[in-house]
Design a protein around this motif. Structure first.
Motif, PDB file in Angstrom:
ATOM      1  N   TYR A  14      27.363  27.544 -18.941  1.00  0.00           N
ATOM      2  CA  TYR A  14      27.341  27.311 -20.388  1.00  0.00           C
ATOM      3  C   TYR A  14      26.674  27.421 -21.091  1.00  0.00           C
ATOM      4  N   LYS A  17      24.083  24.672 -19.201  1.00  0.00           N
ATOM      5  CA  LYS A  17      24.898  23.953 -18.141  1.00  0.00           C
ATOM      6  C   LYS A  17      25.127  25.455 -16.933  1.00  0.00           C
ATOM      7  N   ALA A  19      27.854  26.176 -13.983  1.00  0.00           N
ATOM      8  CA  ALA A  19      29.159  25.851 -14.615  1.00  0.00           C
ATOM      9  C   ALA A  19      30.099  26.409 -12.983  1.00  0.00           C
ATOM     10  N   ASN A  39      38.637  18.109 -11.808  1.00  0.00           N
ATOM     11  CA  ASN A  39      38.849  18.135 -13.270  1.00  0.00           C
ATOM     12  C   ASN A  39      37.296  18.387 -13.429  1.00  0.00           C
ATOM     13  N   GLY A  40      37.020  19.897 -13.788  1.00  0.00           N
ATOM     14  CA  GLY A  40      35.727  20.067 -14.299  1.00  0.00           C
ATOM     15  C   GLY A  40      34.886  20.915 -12.874  1.00  0.00           C
ATOM     16  N   CYS A  41      35.515  21.495 -11.907  1.00  0.00           N
ATOM     17  CA  CYS A  41      34.828  22.182 -10.767  1.00  0.00           C
ATOM     18  C   CYS A  41      34.855  23.716 -11.204  1.00  0.00           C
ATOM     19  N   GLY A  42      34.998  24.155 -12.296  1.00  0.00           N
ATOM     20  CA  GLY A  42      34.304  25.333 -12.076  1.00  0.00           C
ATOM     21  C   GLY A  42      36.186  26.056 -12.197  1.00  0.00           C
ATOM     22  N   LYS A  43      37.790  25.938 -12.349  1.00  0.00           N
ATOM     23  CA  LYS A  43      38.599  26.868 -11.819  1.00  0.00           C
ATOM     24  C   LYS A  43      38.910  27.826 -13.048  1.00  0.00           C
ATOM     25  N   SER A  44      38.782  26.893 -14.285  1.00  0.00           N
ATOM     26  CA  SER A  44      39.466  27.652 -15.410  1.00  0.00           C
ATOM     27  C   SER A  44      38.035  28.791 -15.429  1.00  0.00           C
ATOM     28  N   THR A  45      37.041  28.156 -15.517  1.00  0.00           N
ATOM     29  CA  THR A  45      35.689  29.879 -15.455  1.00  0.00           C
ATOM     30  C   THR A  45      36.183  30.590 -14.774  1.00  0.00           C
ATOM     31  N   GLN A  86      45.713  27.846 -19.129  1.00  0.00           N
ATOM     32  CA  GLN A  86      46.249  26.423 -19.418  1.00  0.00           C
ATOM     33  C   GLN A  86      46.871  25.319 -20.644  1.00  0.00           C
ATOM     34  N   GLU A 162      46.426  26.269 -13.989  1.00  0.00           N
ATOM     35  CA  GLU A 162      47.508  24.923 -13.487  1.00  0.00           C
ATOM     36  C   GLU A 162      48.661  24.855 -14.531  1.00  0.00           C
TER      37      GLU A 162
HETATM   38  N1  LIG Z   1      33.434  26.460 -23.352  1.00  0.00           N
HETATM   39  C1  LIG Z   1      32.455  25.810 -22.743  1.00  0.00           C
HETATM   40  N2  LIG Z   1      31.412  24.802 -23.414  1.00  0.00           N
HETATM   41  C2  LIG Z   1      30.492  24.223 -21.961  1.00  0.00           C
HETATM   42  N3  LIG Z   1      30.854  23.715 -21.528  1.00  0.00           N
HETATM   43  C3  LIG Z   1      32.088  24.193 -21.029  1.00  0.00           C
HETATM   44  C4  LIG Z   1      33.144  24.683 -21.602  1.00  0.00           C
HETATM   45  N4  LIG Z   1      33.708  25.210 -20.464  1.00  0.00           N
HETATM   46  C5  LIG Z   1      34.057  24.163 -19.348  1.00  0.00           C
HETATM   47  N5  LIG Z   1      32.528  23.786 -19.283  1.00  0.00           N
HETATM   48  C6  LIG Z   1      32.114  22.573 -18.632  1.00  0.00           C
HETATM   49  O1  LIG Z   1      32.003  23.351 -17.608  1.00  0.00           O
HETATM   50  C7  LIG Z   1      32.216  23.321 -16.328  1.00  0.00           C
HETATM   51  C8  LIG Z   1      34.418  23.880 -15.516  1.00  0.00           C
HETATM   52  O2  LIG Z   1      35.252  23.558 -16.292  1.00  0.00           O
HETATM   53  P1  LIG Z   1      36.093  24.326 -16.203  1.00  0.00           P
HETATM   54  O3  LIG Z   1      37.045  24.246 -16.754  1.00  0.00           O
HETATM   55  O4  LIG Z   1      36.014  25.864 -15.644  1.00  0.00           O
HETATM   56  O5  LIG Z   1      37.396  23.067 -14.650  1.00  0.00           O
HETATM   57  P2  LIG Z   1      38.562  22.726 -13.864  1.00  0.00           P
HETATM   58  O6  LIG Z   1      38.060  22.992 -12.910  1.00  0.00           O
HETATM   59  O7  LIG Z   1      39.521  24.041 -14.796  1.00  0.00           O
HETATM   60  O8  LIG Z   1      38.819  21.666 -14.800  1.00  0.00           O
HETATM   61  P3  LIG Z   1      40.038  20.861 -15.202  1.00  0.00           P
HETATM   62  O9  LIG Z   1      40.337  20.566 -13.955  1.00  0.00           O
HETATM   63  O10 LIG Z   1      39.978  19.896 -15.696  1.00  0.00           O
HETATM   64  O11 LIG Z   1      40.997  21.766 -16.381  1.00  0.00           O
HETATM   65  C9  LIG Z   1      32.921  22.170 -16.598  1.00  0.00           C
HETATM   66  O12 LIG Z   1      31.992  20.782 -16.457  1.00  0.00           O
HETATM   67  C10 LIG Z   1      32.881  21.944 -17.795  1.00  0.00           C
HETATM   68  O13 LIG Z   1      33.126  20.848 -18.174  1.00  0.00           O
END
Ligand SMILES: Nc1ncnc2c1ncn2[C@@H]1O[C@H](COP(=O)(O)OP(=O)(O)OP(=O)(O)O)[C@@H](O)[C@H]1O
Length: 329
Positions: A14, A17, A19, A39-45, A86, A162
């Motif tokens: 991103y 950064k 991800a 949280n934030g480990c990259g699952k949604s990405t 989500q 989720e």
């Molecule tokens: N649109 C974005 N712009 C910048 N950074 C992002 C964006 N979306 C996610 N991130 C960052 O990328 C990393 C992975 O985010 P992601 O949403 O994939 O994690 P996650 O495991 O799904 O988290 P959660 O369980 O909280 O939903 C995190 O550090 C998040 O802050």
């Protein structure tokens, strides 16, 4: 059998950064796969990538043997998967209107719409939502309606991000049953959860992410801390590590590798901690025992071991594990 997905040398950023960094990741065909991690480990990405909504800046994605190279391919592939995000978003109008739009976008003949809508809502026990305005749905109802939308075109892969977040107990149970039934129909389903036990219990395969990287550990008995001269300090207890380890920030211990005893062992086991049993439950034919011993440990033992140890809630017990059963990362 060809993998459902094969990802190679992936980096997803991103802006600047990182991800996700995935040198190699496969998802098997015909399985329920759980994507677990904090949280934030990259699952949604990762799920957005698997839904072909986002492309990595580096690396390749192969879907059912086909390597994705062009935008045209991406657009075509998007129609072959169903994603429940989500925080689902629905357009103005009723639930039926939203489902009709999903069918229209897939060029399904109008003649079939009503049957398909009734079928999918009945399947999810949500036919009562048919004519409800989407903007009046509760969190759990919205989740169900959006799941219906993800399912209505019978996707080759169903991706759920989720999906348990906003559900009450009844809806949670219903979704767990749905996921288990889905596996019987040999379809592909991938869901993310930060609830490790739910992931492990429901899935055939588990992919664990930490800080955007895949780790080969089920993330049970996961502790964060600092390593100093082979001693890993979590702030609550010290764990002895062996071997050539440099600068690890996390350790985890497979719950099967934890041995419980009523007395301390006189053996070569370096890691032995006195604790107290805080819960005992059945899990997949074994017994899960949680022990508070500075940190909370989870051990999976046999019914025979439970019987031999005569363990009861509140009992004092020793947690023992070998240094070579500890995963570091
Ligand atoms: N649109 C974005 N712009 C910048 N950074 C992002 C964006 N979306 C996610 N991130 C960052 O990328 C990393 C992975 O985010 P992601 O949403 O994939 O994690 P996650 O495991 O799904 O988290 P959660 O369980 O909280 O939903 C995190 O550090 C998040 O802050």
């Amino acid at each position: 059998m060809t993998d459902l997905y094969r990802l190679n040398d992936i980096r997803f950023l991103y802006v600047d950064k990182v991800a996700l960094t995935l040198p190699s990741l496969s998802v098997k065909t015909g399985k329920i796969t759980a994507l677990i991690g904090p949280n934030g480990c990259g699952k949604s990405t990762l799920l957005n990538m698997l839904a072909f909504l986002d492309s990595p800046q580096q690396g390749s994605i192969n879907f059912k043997g086909e390597t994705v190279r062009t935008k045209k391919q991406l657009q075509a592939l998007r129609k072959r998967v169903g994603l429940l995000t989500q925080k689902p978003y629905m357009l103005r109008g009723t639930v039926a209107d939203n489902l009709k739009l999903a069918l229209k976008l897939h060029s399904v003949p109008k003649l079939l719409w009503q049957n398909k809508i009734n079928e999918v809502l009945n399947r999810l026990d949500a036919i009562h939502l048919l004519n409800q305005q989407a903007n009046t749905l509760s969190g759990g109802q919205l989740q169900k309606a959006a799941l219906a939308r993800a399912l209505i075109n019978d996707p080759e892969v169903l991706l759920l991000d989720e999906p348990f977040s906003y559900l009450d107990q009844a809806a949670n149970n219903m979704l767990e049953e749905f996921i288990q039934d889905y596996s019987a129909s040999t379809r592909n389903l991938i869901f993310s959860t930060h609830n490790r036990l739910q992931g492990l219990a429901l899935a055939d395969e588990v992919i664990t992410l930490i800080n955007g990287s895949q780790v080969q550990t089920p993330l049970l008995n996961l502790f964060h801390g600092h390593l100093d001269n082979h001693i890993f300090n979590t702030g609550k207890l010290s764990v002895v590590l062996t071997g050539d380890i440099e600068g690890c920030r996390h350790i985890s211990i497979d719950p099967h590798e934890i041995v419980l005893s009523k007395e301390p062992f006189c053996s070569s086991i370096r890691n032995q901690y006195p604790g107290r049993v805080t819960s005992i439950s059945e899990e997949m034919g074994k017994v899960r025992v949680n022990i508070s011993a500075g940190e909370i440990f989870q051990a999976l033992i046999t019914f025979e071991a439970l019987h031999d140890l005569k363990l009861q809630l509140g009992d004092e017990v020793w947690v023992n594990f070998k240094s070579n059963s500890i995963v570091t990362f």
